[in-house]
Write an enzyme that holds these catalytic residues in place. Structure first.
Site, PDB file in Angstrom:
ATOM      1  N   ILE A   1       0.783  -1.157  -0.041  1.00 27.51           N
ATOM      2  CA  ILE A   1       0.019   0.152   0.171  1.00 27.51           C
ATOM      3  C   ILE A   1       1.042   1.245  -0.110  1.00 27.51           C
ATOM      4  O   ILE A   1       1.915   1.556   0.870  1.00 27.51           O
ATOM      5  CB  ILE A   1      -1.126  -0.006   1.153  1.00 27.51           C
ATOM      6  CG1 ILE A   1      -1.776   1.106   1.381  1.00 27.51           C
ATOM      7  CG2 ILE A   1      -0.314  -0.114   2.426  1.00 27.51           C
ATOM      8  CD1 ILE A   1      -3.035   1.039   2.372  1.00 27.51           C
ATOM      9  N   SER A   2       0.659   2.066  -0.951  1.00 29.55           N
ATOM     10  CA  SER A   2       1.502   3.249  -1.109  1.00 29.55           C
ATOM     11  C   SER A   2       1.370   4.260   0.121  1.00 29.55           C
ATOM     12  O   SER A   2       0.390   4.331   0.901  1.00 29.55           O
ATOM     13  CB  SER A   2       1.206   4.129  -2.541  1.00 29.55           C
ATOM     14  OG  SER A   2       1.448   3.407  -3.395  1.00 29.55           O
ATOM     15  N   GLN A   3       2.427   4.830   0.400  1.00 25.51           N
ATOM     16  CA  GLN A   3       2.637   5.769   1.310  1.00 25.51           C
ATOM     17  C   GLN A   3       1.492   7.011   1.399  1.00 25.51           C
ATOM     18  O   GLN A   3       1.290   7.207   0.222  1.00 25.51           O
ATOM     19  CB  GLN A   3       3.799   6.546   1.706  1.00 25.51           C
ATOM     20  CG  GLN A   3       4.416   7.638   0.684  1.00 25.51           C
ATOM     21  CD  GLN A   3       5.717   8.012   0.571  1.00 25.51           C
ATOM     22  OE1 GLN A   3       6.531   7.390   0.040  1.00 25.51           O
ATOM     23  NE2 GLN A   3       6.074   9.019   1.406  1.00 25.51           N
TER      24      GLN A   3
END
Length: 218
Positions: A68-70
């Site tokens: 999950i991207s920052q």
């Protein structure tokens, strides 16, 4: 596009507030994006063991070699997406855990999303159903192919980095539409392509790190 997720999960308003303060410090200016990010229960998209880190400015593993991207990079890409003139249809390449899908669903009329890994897509479907989101169309498919029959799209957002710009996706972009994507293998950068009446214009934005975009189904 109106969604209210208050009361879902246990994360305090203070924790989400800190994330929004940090996003503002990092240069995110669009209040619609900040509201959508603050409204989305990010902790339900990661494993329970990592839920306490869900609002940190970090990408987190979601299994099957994906992340999950920052929060910053999600906010940045969605903010860029909203510079497109229309918000009827957005195509997301890489549904992943469904977090960015939910953020987009609050800002666009219809979100089409393609995920090549079936197990991830199944989990994302459950989360979106639990959140009662019904303006998304999820597909198990090859991101390089997009969804030609639903084109043209006002915006295309890619959550994985290809080594080259997929021509099939450019063809699915509406005139005036924007494509926001990472590109590269070792050294990746965020770019935005706008489709004009005369062709395409490309902007190079900043260094990023994403999982590689792969063809086929898994």
């Amino acid at each position: 596009m109106k969604h209210d997720f208050s009361g879902i999960g246990m994360t305090s308003a203070r924790t989400r507030g800190r994330m929004l303060d940090r996003l503002r410090q990092q240069g995110i200016r669009n209040e619609e994006v900040l509201a959508a990010m603050g409204n989305t229960p990010r902790h339900i998209f990661v494993d329970e063991a990592l839920a306490h880190r869900a609002y940190d400015d970090a990408s987190l593993p979601i299994g099957l070699g994906q992340t999950i991207s920052q929060p910053y990079i999600v906010a940045r890409m969605v903010e860029l997406a909203l510079t497109a003139p229309h918000r009827d249809k957005v195509l997301e390449i890489g549904t992943g855990c469904g977090y960015q899908t939910v953020v987009l669903a609050q800002l666009f009329k219809t979100v089409y999303s393609v995920e090549r890994i079936g197990q991830l897509l199944d989990k994302a479907r459950v989360r979106l159903r639990d959140l009662r989101i019904n303006n998304t169309r999820l597909r198990h498919g090859d991101g390089f192919l997009g969804i030609a029959e639903a084109a043209p799209f006002d915006v295309i957002v890619m959550a994985a980095a290809p080594a080259f710009v997929p021509e099939s996706l450019l063809n699915q972009l509406a005139t005036g539409g924007k494509m926001v994507f990472p590109i590269g293998t070792v050294n990746q950068e965020l770019r935005m392509i706008e489709r004009t009446n005369d062709g395409f214009s490309e902007s190079k934005l900043e260094k990023v790190r994403f999982v590689p975009m792969l063809p086929g189904l898994a």
